[in-house]
Write a protein that holds these residues in place. Structure first.
Motif, PDB file in Angstrom:
ATOM      1  N   LYS A 112       0.828  -1.325   0.189  1.00 40.80           N
ATOM      2  CA  LYS A 112      -0.165   0.052  -0.109  1.00 40.80           C
ATOM      3  C   LYS A 112       0.673   1.246   0.106  1.00 40.80           C
ATOM      4  CE  LYS A 112      -3.904  -2.367   2.199  1.00 40.80           C
ATOM      5  NZ  LYS A 112      -4.544  -2.621   3.582  1.00 40.80           N
ATOM      6  N   VAL A 113       2.266   1.244   0.246  1.00 37.61           N
ATOM      7  CA  VAL A 113       3.193   2.313   0.239  1.00 37.61           C
ATOM      8  C   VAL A 113       4.088   2.199  -0.851  1.00 37.61           C
ATOM      9  CG1 VAL A 113       4.761   3.627   1.658  1.00 37.61           C
ATOM     10  CG2 VAL A 113       2.622   2.407   2.953  1.00 37.61           C
ATOM     11  N   SER A 114       4.117   3.261  -1.539  1.00 35.62           N
ATOM     12  CA  SER A 114       5.174   3.286  -2.953  1.00 35.62           C
ATOM     13  C   SER A 114       5.945   4.472  -2.735  1.00 35.62           C
ATOM     14  CB  SER A 114       4.568   3.153  -3.943  1.00 35.62           C
ATOM     15  OG  SER A 114       3.915   2.022  -4.229  1.00 35.62           O
ATOM     16  N   LEU A 115       7.242   4.269  -2.681  1.00 32.71           N
ATOM     17  CA  LEU A 115       8.363   5.435  -2.770  1.00 32.71           C
ATOM     18  C   LEU A 115       8.838   5.979  -4.174  1.00 32.71           C
ATOM     19  CD1 LEU A 115       9.875   7.738  -1.091  1.00 32.71           C
ATOM     20  CD2 LEU A 115      11.785   5.850  -1.025  1.00 32.71           C
ATOM     21  N   TYR A 116       8.542   7.131  -4.512  1.00 28.16           N
ATOM     22  CA  TYR A 116       9.179   7.595  -5.836  1.00 28.16           C
ATOM     23  C   TYR A 116      10.278   8.683  -5.717  1.00 28.16           C
ATOM     24  CZ  TYR A 116       5.099   4.989  -7.737  1.00 28.16           C
ATOM     25  OH  TYR A 116       4.280   4.150  -8.241  1.00 28.16           O
ATOM     26  N   PHE A 117      11.291   8.688  -6.241  1.00 30.92           N
ATOM     27  CA  PHE A 117      12.197   9.515  -6.353  1.00 30.92           C
ATOM     28  C   PHE A 117      12.220  10.391  -7.949  1.00 30.92           C
ATOM     29  CE2 PHE A 117      14.280   6.869  -3.324  1.00 30.92           C
ATOM     30  CZ  PHE A 117      14.338   7.727  -2.290  1.00 30.92           C
ATOM     31  N   THR A 118      11.961  11.597  -7.836  1.00 33.17           N
ATOM     32  CA  THR A 118      11.561  12.357  -9.327  1.00 33.17           C
ATOM     33  C   THR A 118      12.462  13.360  -9.256  1.00 33.17           C
ATOM     34  OG1 THR A 118       9.162  11.752  -8.757  1.00 33.17           O
ATOM     35  CG2 THR A 118       9.604  13.365 -10.457  1.00 33.17           C
ATOM     36  N   ARG A 119      12.757  13.552 -10.656  1.00 36.79           N
ATOM     37  CA  ARG A 119      13.690  14.765 -11.067  1.00 36.79           C
ATOM     38  C   ARG A 119      12.925  15.334 -12.178  1.00 36.79           C
ATOM     39  NH1 ARG A 119      18.059  10.974 -14.207  1.00 36.79           N
ATOM     40  NH2 ARG A 119      16.951  10.869 -15.916  1.00 36.79           N
ATOM     41  N   LYS A 120      12.989  16.709 -12.210  1.00 37.29           N
ATOM     42  CA  LYS A 120      12.436  17.631 -12.967  1.00 37.29           C
ATOM     43  C   LYS A 120      13.451  17.800 -14.176  1.00 37.29           C
ATOM     44  CE  LYS A 120      10.238  21.899 -14.097  1.00 37.29           C
ATOM     45  NZ  LYS A 120       9.849  23.389 -13.705  1.00 37.29           N
ATOM     46  N   ASP A 121      13.009  17.155 -15.545  1.00 39.75           N
ATOM     47  CA  ASP A 121      13.910  17.180 -16.566  1.00 39.75           C
ATOM     48  C   ASP A 121      13.801  18.751 -17.243  1.00 39.75           C
ATOM     49  OD1 ASP A 121      14.762  14.686 -16.094  1.00 39.75           O
ATOM     50  OD2 ASP A 121      13.148  14.011 -17.073  1.00 39.75           O
ATOM     51  N   TYR A 122      13.493  18.769 -18.543  1.00 41.89           N
ATOM     52  CA  TYR A 122      13.408  20.100 -19.422  1.00 41.89           C
ATOM     53  C   TYR A 122      11.718  20.215 -19.704  1.00 41.89           C
ATOM     54  CZ  TYR A 122      13.664  17.030 -23.299  1.00 41.89           C
ATOM     55  OH  TYR A 122      13.340  15.935 -24.112  1.00 41.89           O
ATOM     56  N   LYS A 123      11.352  21.389 -19.746  1.00 43.28           N
ATOM     57  CA  LYS A 123      10.262  21.757 -20.262  1.00 43.28           C
ATOM     58  C   LYS A 123       8.973  21.183 -19.443  1.00 43.28           C
ATOM     59  CE  LYS A 123      11.494  23.251 -24.768  1.00 43.28           C
ATOM     60  NZ  LYS A 123      11.256  22.907 -26.140  1.00 43.28           N
ATOM     61  N   SER A 124       9.040  21.246 -18.115  1.00 43.39           N
ATOM     62  CA  SER A 124       8.022  20.498 -17.255  1.00 43.39           C
ATOM     63  C   SER A 124       8.029  19.193 -17.369  1.00 43.39           C
ATOM     64  CB  SER A 124       6.752  21.272 -17.464  1.00 43.39           C
ATOM     65  OG  SER A 124       6.699  22.440 -17.118  1.00 43.39           O
ATOM     66  N   SER A 125       8.931  18.382 -17.903  1.00 41.18           N
ATOM     67  CA  SER A 125       8.910  16.865 -18.129  1.00 41.18           C
ATOM     68  C   SER A 125       9.609  16.313 -16.570  1.00 41.18           C
ATOM     69  CB  SER A 125       9.858  16.520 -19.406  1.00 41.18           C
ATOM     70  OG  SER A 125       9.973  15.164 -19.290  1.00 41.18           O
ATOM     71  N   TYR A 126       9.034  15.214 -16.409  1.00 43.93           N
ATOM     72  CA  TYR A 126       9.500  14.674 -14.927  1.00 43.93           C
ATOM     73  C   TYR A 126       9.702  13.239 -15.256  1.00 43.93           C
ATOM     74  CZ  TYR A 126       7.700  18.856 -12.712  1.00 43.93           C
ATOM     75  OH  TYR A 126       7.663  20.136 -12.173  1.00 43.93           O
ATOM     76  N   THR A 127      10.703  12.700 -14.571  1.00 49.54           N
ATOM     77  CA  THR A 127      11.162  11.336 -14.708  1.00 49.54           C
ATOM     78  C   THR A 127      11.306  10.819 -13.197  1.00 49.54           C
ATOM     79  OG1 THR A 127      12.567  11.870 -16.336  1.00 49.54           O
ATOM     80  CG2 THR A 127      13.112   9.648 -15.532  1.00 49.54           C
ATOM     81  N   SER A 128      10.738   9.573 -12.911  1.00 50.04           N
ATOM     82  CA  SER A 128      10.679   9.010 -11.653  1.00 50.04           C
ATOM     83  C   SER A 128      11.387   7.634 -11.610  1.00 50.04           C
ATOM     84  CB  SER A 128       9.513   8.754 -11.202  1.00 50.04           C
ATOM     85  OG  SER A 128       8.688  10.198 -11.181  1.00 50.04           O
TER      86      SER A 128
END
Length: 158
Positions: free
Chosen positions: A20-36
């Motif tokens: 029930k619990v997930s952890l995501y690390f996210t970075r902001k790339d360019y032009k409001s694009s995100y990678t997790s």
């Protein structure tokens, strides 16, 4: 949804959080694009994360809610805003999709901009998710929480 009802939901699953619990690390790339990136979490860590969130929310219940002010914040307040006013939220949520996740963490994890805990409180309603975000400016500086590291796809507590 009130803070009290969120805390109640979290308390209900705090002893049995498996899956029930997930952890995501996210970075902001360019032009409001995100990678997790989503590491695996042990059941003990899932319990610990839920307890940290409960403790933080309990502290927030005493604070006065005020509308979000992008120019700054006042002490002893909690700022609120409608999620529709957060332009990049949809892009962030899309980056958490299982098909779009990074297969492995980047070599330099300091590139992650924030982390997100996603908690699904009820098996009967898997579409209801609670998302808790925390910006990280430096992974080396933590006030309170869990110190850990990514090892072979798992997030391990140090």
């Amino acid at each position: 949804m009130s803070l009290e009802s969120i805390v109640d939901k979290l308390i209900t699953i705090s002893d049995m959080p498996q899956g029930k619990v997930s952890l995501y690390f996210t970075r902001k790339d360019y032009k409001s694009s995100y990678t997790s990136y989503k590491p695996e979490l042990s059941i003990d860590l899932q319990k610990e994360f839920i307890n940290i969130v409960i403790e933080c929310l309990e502290e927030l219940k005493e604070k006065n809610p005020v509308p979000f002010n992008p120019a700054g914040s006042l002490d002893d307040t909690i700022e609120i805003c409608n999620y529709e006013s957060v332009d990049s939220l949809e892009h962030i949520i899309q980056s958490l999709d299982e098909d779009k996740l990074l297969e492995s963490p980047p070599d330099d994890i300091s590139k992650f901009t924030f982390y997100c805990l996603v908690i699904t409180p009820e098996e009967s309603n898997p579409t209801e998710k609670l998302l808790f975000f925390r910006r990280v400016t430096k992974f080396k500086k933590l006030k309170k929480g869990i110190i850990g590291q990514l090892i072979s796809g798992d997030f391990k507590k140090n």
